[in-house]
Design a protein around this motif. Structure first.
Motif, PDB file in Angstrom:
ATOM      1  N   PHE A 180     -18.848 -16.833   2.419  1.00  0.00           N
ATOM      2  CA  PHE A 180     -19.319 -17.332   3.705  1.00  0.00           C
ATOM      3  C   PHE A 180     -20.527 -18.260   3.590  1.00  0.00           C
ATOM      4  CE2 PHE A 180     -17.091 -13.354   4.710  1.00  0.00           C
ATOM      5  CZ  PHE A 180     -16.136 -13.863   5.583  1.00  0.00           C
ATOM      6  N   GLY A 181     -20.844 -18.660   2.363  1.00  0.00           N
ATOM      7  CA  GLY A 181     -21.915 -19.631   2.175  1.00  0.00           C
ATOM      8  C   GLY A 181     -23.278 -19.125   2.563  1.00  0.00           C
ATOM      9  N   LEU A 182     -23.520 -17.824   2.382  1.00  0.00           N
ATOM     10  CA  LEU A 182     -24.815 -17.267   2.720  1.00  0.00           C
ATOM     11  C   LEU A 182     -25.838 -17.605   1.636  1.00  0.00           C
ATOM     12  CD1 LEU A 182     -23.693 -13.700   3.887  1.00  0.00           C
ATOM     13  CD2 LEU A 182     -23.963 -15.781   5.266  1.00  0.00           C
ATOM     14  N   GLU A 183     -27.052 -17.888   2.034  1.00  0.00           N
ATOM     15  CA  GLU A 183     -28.114 -18.177   1.077  1.00  0.00           C
ATOM     16  C   GLU A 183     -28.785 -16.863   0.687  1.00  0.00           C
ATOM     17  OE1 GLU A 183     -30.768 -21.162   2.392  1.00  0.00           O
ATOM     18  OE2 GLU A 183     -29.202 -22.649   2.792  1.00  0.00           O
ATOM     19  N   LEU A 184     -28.254 -16.245  -0.353  1.00  0.00           N
ATOM     20  CA  LEU A 184     -28.747 -14.949  -0.801  1.00  0.00           C
ATOM     21  C   LEU A 184     -29.620 -15.109  -2.047  1.00  0.00           C
ATOM     22  CD1 LEU A 184     -25.485 -12.831  -0.404  1.00  0.00           C
ATOM     23  CD2 LEU A 184     -27.331 -13.167   1.254  1.00  0.00           C
ATOM     24  N   SER A 185     -30.325 -14.076  -2.374  1.00  0.00           N
ATOM     25  CA  SER A 185     -31.174 -14.077  -3.566  1.00  0.00           C
ATOM     26  C   SER A 185     -30.327 -14.322  -4.814  1.00  0.00           C
ATOM     27  CB  SER A 185     -31.890 -12.728  -3.699  1.00  0.00           C
ATOM     28  OG  SER A 185     -32.469 -12.573  -4.974  1.00  0.00           O
ATOM     29  N   GLU A 186     -30.898 -15.050  -5.759  1.00  0.00           N
ATOM     30  CA  GLU A 186     -30.199 -15.286  -7.031  1.00  0.00           C
ATOM     31  C   GLU A 186     -30.001 -13.996  -7.814  1.00  0.00           C
ATOM     32  OE1 GLU A 186     -32.321 -18.217  -9.211  1.00  0.00           O
ATOM     33  OE2 GLU A 186     -31.826 -19.879  -7.843  1.00  0.00           O
ATOM     34  N   ASN A 187     -30.716 -12.954  -7.449  1.00  0.00           N
ATOM     35  CA  ASN A 187     -30.580 -11.667  -8.138  1.00  0.00           C
ATOM     36  C   ASN A 187     -29.313 -10.922  -7.738  1.00  0.00           C
ATOM     37  OD1 ASN A 187     -33.050 -11.970  -9.495  1.00  0.00           O
ATOM     38  ND2 ASN A 187     -34.186 -11.118  -7.767  1.00  0.00           N
ATOM     39  N   ILE A 188     -28.658 -11.341  -6.655  1.00  0.00           N
ATOM     40  CA  ILE A 188     -27.441 -10.672  -6.214  1.00  0.00           C
ATOM     41  C   ILE A 188     -26.260 -11.260  -6.958  1.00  0.00           C
ATOM     42  CG2 ILE A 188     -25.913 -10.214  -4.269  1.00  0.00           C
ATOM     43  CD1 ILE A 188     -28.296 -10.190  -2.439  1.00  0.00           C
ATOM     44  N   LYS A 189     -25.723 -10.481  -7.875  1.00  0.00           N
ATOM     45  CA  LYS A 189     -24.572 -10.892  -8.682  1.00  0.00           C
ATOM     46  C   LYS A 189     -23.601  -9.730  -8.797  1.00  0.00           C
ATOM     47  CE  LYS A 189     -27.252 -14.101 -11.552  1.00  0.00           C
ATOM     48  NZ  LYS A 189     -27.662 -14.462 -12.935  1.00  0.00           N
ATOM     49  N   THR A 190     -22.350 -10.060  -9.091  1.00  0.00           N
ATOM     50  CA  THR A 190     -21.378  -9.003  -9.321  1.00  0.00           C
ATOM     51  C   THR A 190     -21.829  -8.100 -10.465  1.00  0.00           C
ATOM     52  OG1 THR A 190     -19.076  -8.492  -9.890  1.00  0.00           O
ATOM     53  CG2 THR A 190     -20.031 -10.467 -10.870  1.00  0.00           C
ATOM     54  N   ASP A 191     -21.489  -6.828 -10.353  1.00  0.00           N
ATOM     55  CA  ASP A 191     -21.778  -5.889 -11.439  1.00  0.00           C
ATOM     56  C   ASP A 191     -20.588  -5.742 -12.379  1.00  0.00           C
ATOM     57  OD1 ASP A 191     -20.037  -4.604  -9.736  1.00  0.00           O
ATOM     58  OD2 ASP A 191     -21.142  -2.714  -9.676  1.00  0.00           O
ATOM     59  N   CYS A 192     -19.568  -6.567 -12.195  1.00  0.00           N
ATOM     60  CA  CYS A 192     -18.322  -6.462 -12.961  1.00  0.00           C
ATOM     61  C   CYS A 192     -18.587  -6.462 -14.465  1.00  0.00           C
ATOM     62  CB  CYS A 192     -17.409  -7.621 -12.593  1.00  0.00           C
ATOM     63  SG  CYS A 192     -15.794  -7.575 -13.375  1.00  0.00           S
ATOM     64  N   ALA A 193     -18.055  -5.452 -15.159  1.00  0.00           N
ATOM     65  CA  ALA A 193     -18.249  -5.330 -16.605  1.00  0.00           C
ATOM     66  C   ALA A 193     -17.238  -4.326 -17.152  1.00  0.00           C
ATOM     67  CB  ALA A 193     -19.662  -4.860 -16.927  1.00  0.00           C
ATOM     68  N   PRO A 194     -16.819  -4.493 -18.407  1.00  0.00           N
ATOM     69  CA  PRO A 194     -15.978  -3.470 -19.031  1.00  0.00           C
ATOM     70  C   PRO A 194     -16.845  -2.277 -19.430  1.00  0.00           C
ATOM     71  CG  PRO A 194     -16.406  -5.233 -20.588  1.00  0.00           C
ATOM     72  CD  PRO A 194     -17.037  -5.655 -19.292  1.00  0.00           C
ATOM     73  N   LEU A 195     -16.413  -1.098 -19.066  1.00  0.00           N
ATOM     74  CA  LEU A 195     -17.222   0.107 -19.284  1.00  0.00           C
ATOM     75  C   LEU A 195     -16.737   0.947 -20.457  1.00  0.00           C
ATOM     76  CD1 LEU A 195     -17.589   1.232 -15.542  1.00  0.00           C
ATOM     77  CD2 LEU A 195     -19.166  -0.183 -16.897  1.00  0.00           C
ATOM     78  N   ASN A 196     -15.762   0.467 -21.212  1.00  0.00           N
ATOM     79  CA  ASN A 196     -15.135   1.338 -22.212  1.00  0.00           C
ATOM     80  C   ASN A 196     -16.082   1.748 -23.335  1.00  0.00           C
ATOM     81  OD1 ASN A 196     -14.772  -1.515 -22.690  1.00  0.00           O
ATOM     82  ND2 ASN A 196     -13.420  -1.034 -24.397  1.00  0.00           N
ATOM     83  N   HIS A 197     -16.929   0.855 -23.813  1.00  0.00           N
ATOM     84  CA  HIS A 197     -17.816   1.226 -24.913  1.00  0.00           C
ATOM     85  C   HIS A 197     -18.823   2.285 -24.468  1.00  0.00           C
ATOM     86  CE1 HIS A 197     -15.962  -1.901 -27.179  1.00  0.00           C
ATOM     87  NE2 HIS A 197     -16.459  -2.880 -26.439  1.00  0.00           N
TER      88      HIS A 197
END
Length: 335
Positions: free
Chosen positions: A183-200
């Motif tokens: 939606f083109g919101l101007e959010l903090s640069e600190n807001i990022k996806t937490d997506c990561a492989p958790l297997n290790h």
């Protein structure tokens, strides 16, 4: 700018060109090399986990990742929640006519990087091209298989009263990152996806205290609140968590406060809920804290022998809030 054309899906010369120029550039390995109708591989004796998921996130690119990252990490993590060591993935692409090749290339490169990070191989797949407007740029399906170690038994039936509940980190980051991009919101640069492989990270836990781990769940669609309610119902235990123990980043909480969202029901793509014997809680937390994906892990509550099938949250002001399944979507669907 080069773009996907319908002829790239007709099975002929352009299809082969698409496969050779892009897909094989990132996914080449001995099991995929024959380009047969499936991969053939040996498996060790024991129990196998098998999972599949489809990814239709819009937009396909967002802070910290893209749909390709979700497609690999999501299926890897689904296998991990079964206590399995992921080994092989399939990848099926549905491409919209007009998709820029540069975007496809970025997505496939990310999938390769995530597969390498998770130490798995993409060994078979398929590609279809459809008319413009029939999909939103790109949809991806991945399926995966992995082997479950002999002494690992993960599932709702192993959850008993008086077990500890651990959450591997903050909640809400992924939903807010995707929604902000959409939606083109101007959010903090600190807001990022937490997506990561958790297997290790999870394998490190299971290798140390596997028999004392009853359940692993990733709080994706429906968020933490829905997952806890599902666990309470399936395992027929009560659950009590503490609001003060939940990690919610200030930037995420601020967006939720402004727009009226509840972080408990926001999707996460790089978190895990662990239900463990209390005797190993400190050890599990120490292991999680040693990984970037688990540095904010915390004990959040416990299972009970009363109020079966119910989840209560002790609020910061001393009250008790009943947590139920997510009903109507509180935010636009983000996966």
């Amino acid at each position: 700018m080069e773009r996907i054309r319908l002829v790239h899906g007709n099975g002929g010369r352009f299809s082969h060109e698409l496969t050779e120029r892009f897909i094989l550039k990132y996914f080449t390995n001995d099991l995929l090399a024959p380009l047969h109708d499936g991969a053939q591989f040996s498996v060790s004796a024991g129990r196998m986990a098998f999972s599949t998921d489809s990814y239709v996130v819009q937009p396909p690119f967002f802070p910290g990742g893209n749909i390709g990252k979700l497609a690999v990490c999501g299926t890897v993590n689904d296998l991990v929640m079964n206590g399995a060591i992921p080994e092989y993935l399939s990848c099926s692409l549905i491409l919209e006519e007009g998709l820029p090749f540069d975007e496809l290339d970025d997505i496939l490169a990310t999938m390769r990087d995530m597969a390498e990070q998770a130490n798995i191989q993409i060994v078979t797949g398929d590609t279809k091209v459809v008319k413009k407007g029939e999909v939103d740029k790109i949809y991806i399906n991945t399926a995966g298989v992995g082997m479950i170690p002999e002494n690992i038994h993960i599932g709702p039936s192993y959850v008993k009263p008086n077990m500890d509940i651990i959450l591997s980190g903050s909640i809400g980051d992924h939903s807010i990152a995707v929604m902000g991009q959409r939606f083109g919101l101007e959010l903090s640069e600190n807001i990022k996806t937490d997506c990561a492989p958790l297997n290790h990270m999870i394998q490190a836990v299971l290798s140390k205290v596997g028999p004392q781990v009853a359940l692993l769940r990733d709080p994706t669609r429906g968020g933490l609140g829905t997952v806890l309610k599902e666990i309470a119902d399936q395992s027929q235990v009560g659950i009590k968590i503490h609001q003060s123990k939940l990690v919610i980043h200030d930037e995420v909480q601020s967006v939720c406060d402004i727009l009226g969202y509840d972080p408990l029901y926001l999707a996460n793509e790089g978190k895990v809920v662990l239900i463990v014997e209390p005797s190993v809680t400190d050890e599990v937390l120490n292991i999680l804290h040693s990984f970037p994906e688990g540095r904010e892990a915390s004990y959040i509550g416990s299972t009970l022998d009363k109020n079966l099938g119910k989840v209560g949250m002790q609020t910061s002001i001393g009250g008790m809030r009943l947590i139920d399944l997510l009903g109507e979507d509180q935010v636009p669907r983000i996966c």
